[in-house]
Each structure stands twice: as C-alpha cells, then as structure tokens.
Design a protein around this motif. Structure first.
Motif, PDB file in Angstrom:
ATOM      1  N   UNK A 107      47.514  43.949  38.803  1.00 43.38           N
ATOM      2  CA  UNK A 107      48.671  44.745  38.402  1.00 43.38           C
ATOM      3  C   UNK A 107      49.911  44.477  39.253  1.00 43.38           C
ATOM      4  N   UNK A 108      49.716  43.904  40.436  1.00 38.97           N
ATOM      5  CA  UNK A 108      50.844  43.724  41.359  1.00 38.97           C
ATOM      6  C   UNK A 108      51.191  42.262  41.616  1.00 38.97           C
ATOM      7  N   UNK A 109      50.457  41.347  40.991  1.00 41.55           N
ATOM      8  CA  UNK A 109      50.714  39.915  41.153  1.00 41.55           C
ATOM      9  C   UNK A 109      51.432  39.392  39.920  1.00 41.55           C
ATOM     10  N   UNK A 110      52.456  38.536  40.073  1.00 41.30           N
ATOM     11  CA  UNK A 110      53.119  37.943  38.903  1.00 41.30           C
ATOM     12  C   UNK A 110      52.111  37.287  37.981  1.00 41.30           C
ATOM     13  N   UNK A 111      52.314  37.456  36.680  1.00 40.49           N
ATOM     14  CA  UNK A 111      51.361  36.956  35.695  1.00 40.49           C
ATOM     15  C   UNK A 111      51.778  35.590  35.155  1.00 40.49           C
ATOM     16  N   UNK A 112      50.807  34.818  34.724  1.00 41.21           N
ATOM     17  CA  UNK A 112      51.093  33.524  34.115  1.00 41.21           C
ATOM     18  C   UNK A 112      50.977  33.646  32.603  1.00 41.21           C
ATOM     19  N   UNK A 113      52.014  33.267  31.891  1.00 36.96           N
ATOM     20  CA  UNK A 113      52.013  33.339  30.438  1.00 36.96           C
ATOM     21  C   UNK A 113      51.270  32.147  29.841  1.00 36.96           C
ATOM     22  N   UNK A 114      51.086  32.169  28.506  1.00 41.29           N
ATOM     23  CA  UNK A 114      50.397  31.073  27.834  1.00 41.29           C
ATOM     24  C   UNK A 114      51.166  29.762  27.979  1.00 41.29           C
ATOM     25  N   UNK A 115      52.481  29.876  28.172  1.00 41.64           N
ATOM     26  CA  UNK A 115      53.302  28.666  28.314  1.00 41.64           C
ATOM     27  C   UNK A 115      53.249  28.097  29.728  1.00 41.64           C
ATOM     28  N   UNK A 116      52.621  28.839  30.631  1.00 43.01           N
ATOM     29  CA  UNK A 116      52.528  28.377  32.013  1.00 43.01           C
ATOM     30  C   UNK A 116      53.591  28.945  32.916  1.00 43.01           C
ATOM     31  N   UNK A 117      54.530  29.719  32.350  1.00 46.56           N
ATOM     32  CA  UNK A 117      55.593  30.320  33.154  1.00 46.56           C
ATOM     33  C   UNK A 117      55.089  31.602  33.805  1.00 46.56           C
ATOM     34  N   UNK A 118      55.729  31.966  34.911  1.00 51.36           N
ATOM     35  CA  UNK A 118      55.359  33.192  35.604  1.00 51.36           C
ATOM     36  C   UNK A 118      56.145  34.374  35.050  1.00 51.36           C
ATOM     37  N   UNK A 119      55.447  35.460  34.750  1.00 50.10           N
ATOM     38  CA  UNK A 119      56.078  36.704  34.305  1.00 50.10           C
ATOM     39  C   UNK A 119      55.988  37.723  35.442  1.00 50.10           C
ATOM     40  N   UNK A 120      56.902  38.705  35.476  1.00 44.26           N
ATOM     41  CA  UNK A 120      56.863  39.703  36.564  1.00 44.26           C
ATOM     42  C   UNK A 120      55.554  40.488  36.557  1.00 44.26           C
ATOM     43  N   UNK A 121      55.214  41.015  37.693  1.00 45.78           N
ATOM     44  CA  UNK A 121      54.017  41.863  37.807  1.00 45.78           C
ATOM     45  C   UNK A 121      54.196  43.123  36.964  1.00 45.78           C
ATOM     46  N   UNK A 122      53.101  43.676  36.508  1.00 44.94           N
ATOM     47  CA  UNK A 122      53.181  44.903  35.701  1.00 44.94           C
ATOM     48  C   UNK A 122      53.714  46.066  36.512  1.00 44.94           C
ATOM     49  N   UNK A 123      53.401  46.079  37.800  1.00 44.21           N
ATOM     50  CA  UNK A 123      53.843  47.185  38.659  1.00 44.21           C
ATOM     51  C   UNK A 123      54.491  46.619  39.927  1.00 44.21           C
ATOM     52  N   UNK A 124      55.724  46.153  39.808  1.00 42.58           N
ATOM     53  CA  UNK A 124      56.383  45.491  40.936  1.00 42.58           C
ATOM     54  C   UNK A 124      56.666  46.414  42.120  1.00 42.58           C
ATOM     55  N   UNK A 125      56.946  47.682  41.863  1.00 42.57           N
ATOM     56  CA  UNK A 125      57.259  48.587  42.973  1.00 42.57           C
ATOM     57  C   UNK A 125      56.010  48.872  43.814  1.00 42.57           C
ATOM     58  N   UNK A 126      54.861  48.987  43.150  1.00 40.92           N
ATOM     59  CA  UNK A 126      53.605  49.155  43.883  1.00 40.92           C
ATOM     60  C   UNK A 126      53.334  47.902  44.699  1.00 40.92           C
ATOM     61  N   UNK A 127      53.561  46.741  44.093  1.00 45.49           N
ATOM     62  CA  UNK A 127      53.364  45.493  44.809  1.00 45.49           C
ATOM     63  C   UNK A 127      54.271  45.381  46.020  1.00 45.49           C
ATOM     64  N   UNK A 128      55.514  45.808  45.871  1.00 43.79           N
ATOM     65  CA  UNK A 128      56.458  45.758  46.991  1.00 43.79           C
ATOM     66  C   UNK A 128      56.030  46.706  48.106  1.00 43.79           C
ATOM     67  N   UNK A 129      55.516  47.880  47.726  1.00 42.07           N
ATOM     68  CA  UNK A 129      55.044  48.837  48.730  1.00 42.07           C
ATOM     69  C   UNK A 129      53.856  48.299  49.500  1.00 42.07           C
ATOM     70  N   UNK A 130      52.960  47.616  48.807  1.00 45.26           N
ATOM     71  CA  UNK A 130      51.813  47.022  49.491  1.00 45.26           C
ATOM     72  C   UNK A 130      52.249  45.873  50.391  1.00 45.26           C
ATOM     73  N   UNK A 131      53.164  45.029  49.905  1.00 42.04           N
ATOM     74  CA  UNK A 131      53.643  43.900  50.703  1.00 42.04           C
ATOM     75  C   UNK A 131      54.359  44.376  51.964  1.00 42.04           C
ATOM     76  N   UNK A 132      54.998  45.543  51.871  1.00 45.27           N
ATOM     77  CA  UNK A 132      55.707  46.093  53.032  1.00 45.27           C
ATOM     78  C   UNK A 132      54.774  46.823  53.987  1.00 45.27           C
ATOM     79  N   UNK A 133      53.534  47.034  53.552  1.00 44.77           N
ATOM     80  CA  UNK A 133      52.573  47.721  54.410  1.00 44.77           C
ATOM     81  C   UNK A 133      52.725  49.229  54.424  1.00 44.77           C
ATOM     82  N   UNK A 134      53.396  49.782  53.422  1.00 44.25           N
ATOM     83  CA  UNK A 134      53.595  51.237  53.391  1.00 44.25           C
ATOM     84  C   UNK A 134      52.507  51.974  52.620  1.00 44.25           C
ATOM     85  N   UNK A 135      51.855  51.284  51.678  1.00 45.64           N
ATOM     86  CA  UNK A 135      50.734  51.899  50.956  1.00 45.64           C
ATOM     87  C   UNK A 135      49.566  50.918  50.919  1.00 45.64           C
TER      88      UNK A 135
END
Length: 266
Positions: A107-135
C-alpha cells in the motif's frame, strides 16, 4: 538510499548511549534515568525505520512470489508455499504479522503498471510517515485498513486529507489511543457505516452464566455505547474505594487491599 533512515537512527542510538571513560559501553542497568529514556526514544525511531524498509522488502518478495509464477515464484524456490510463510519463518513472527508487513508494503510502495511505468503508492502519506520514522507498521496497517474499508463510500477528496491527518496524529500514540482516533475519523468519513456497525454490535450483545467448582461465571458482551454506563459505574466505585483506602493506610500502614479484579467483582 533506502537504508539511510536506519543508519541515521542507529547513529543516534550510538550517540545517545555514549561511552564510559574506559572506552566501553555501560549496560542498560547502569544508564542514568534521562539517558535511558533518550535511548528508548532513539530505539523506537530505529525500529520504525527498520519496519519501513522491511515492509518494502516484504512487498517485493510478495510480488516476486505471486501465484501466476507457479514454482518459479521466489517463495516456492526457497521451499515456502507463500511469501508470508517465508517472511514469518525468517523473522520468527506469526503469519498474521507477516501478512500485515506485506499489505503495508504493497500500500505504501509505488506500483508498477501493465505498461511497466511506476504509479504512485495507494497511500503516499502513510508511506511518508513510515519513511520519516514517525509511525510503525502497526499504526500504518490500522490507518490503511480503515481507509480501504470506507473508500467506496467516502468522499474521495476527503480521503487524502484524512490520511495525512491520521499520520500526523498517530505519532507518539499507543495502539489503543490511535484506534480511538481512527474510529472517530471513520465515523466522519462513513457515518452510515458507523450506524450499521453499531447495529451489528447491538445484535451481538449477550450474557451467559454458569456455575463451576462453587463459582458463578459471568460472560457479558455489550456494545461500547451500551456498556459505557456499566463501565463508568464500576470504575467510579472502585476509584472511590481506592481513595478511601489511601486515607486508611495512613492510619493503618499494615492494612491490605483486594486486587483490582476482586474490587470490580465486589
């Protein structure tokens, strides 16, 4: 660098713990009270950074072990029937914990589409909070689960705002405290769902009684709203008894009290 957060957090633990004059480290039981608390805080940050990295690794293991790969999947190549089984075995956790790690990572990692391109994570704010070490993983999982649960019924413009708000509020909260915050947010996003859930809980209410070995056993299930008056009344009486005994103990230091469960039963 995906490991930068871990390295920084561990360096903070190292600096906070410090060294003795002889050049070695003191064991935890010799640390000053202030230092002990600071080390605990630093370890908490380090643990959250480690969980963030592990979640991304777990999601990638799951991606490389997806069902359509069959025996060529990563988990099966290593003798495990599923990615969660692999992760649970190697980390010594439960299948549920491993599944949570995978779900948070997905849910927090950028997704790969069928075309091979990266799409944003479903929950970017949660991902940012985890990357910052706050949650950590548990807080992230609870926030993600609620947002996914109400996604089809809630205002899509409100979901990102609430996600960002929950991540901010989750920092420093216990799991129990965060659960209450998330419940309030869910009620705002999906008021009809809250009413439906309350009705379901009301239907599940029950009281069973049976005698065994000279004792009467009571097992009661009440919804939070219906059980609140009972809980409040018992807690008020027990608190009053405690206060009274504190005063009595000043007169009779040898007086012994009952345990909390005994007081609640009385």
């Amino acid at each position: 660098d995906p490991l930068a957060g871990i390295s920084t957090a561990l360096a903070c633990v190292d600096a906070t713990w410090g060294m003795r004059s002889g050049g070695d480290r003191a064991p935890a039981n010799e640390l000053a009270a202030t230092t002990l608390v600071e080390v605990n805080d630093a370890l908490g940050v380090a643990r959250r950074h480690l969980e963030a990295v592990h979640a991304s690794v777990a999601s990638e293991i799951a991606r490389r072990s997806r069902a359509e790969l069959g025996p060529e999947g990563l988990a099966k190549q290593h003798g495990f029937r599923s990615p969660t089984a692999l992760i649970a075995a190697t980390t010594g956790t439960t299948m549920g914990d491993a599944g949570r790690l995978v779900a948070v990572g997905e849910a927090t990692t950028p997704r790969m589409t069928f075309s091979g391109a990266l799409a944003p994570a479903r929950h970017p704010f949660v991902g940012a909070g985890m990357a910052a070490g706050t949650i950590g993983t548990l807080a992230a999982s609870e926030i993600i689960s609620m947002l996914d649960r109400v996604a089809l019924r809630a205002d899509c413009d409100e979901l990102p705002r609430v996600e960002a708000l929950l991540v901010t509020q989750a920092a420093g909260l216990t799991a129990e405290q965060l659960a209450k915050v998330i419940a309030r947010a869910e009620a705002v996003l999906d008021p009809a769902g809250r009413e439906r859930k309350e009705n379901e809980l009301h239907v599940q209410r029950s009281l069973t009684m049976f005698e065994r070995a000279g004792m009467l056993h009571l097992n009661i299930k009440l919804g939070a709203a219906g059980g609140a008056p009972v809980k409040t009344a018992i807690e008020a009486m027990v608190t009053a008894e405690f206060r009274h005994e504190v005063k009595q103990s000043a007169i009779d230091p040898g007086a012994t009290g009952r345990t909390l469960p005994q007081r609640q039963a009385d």
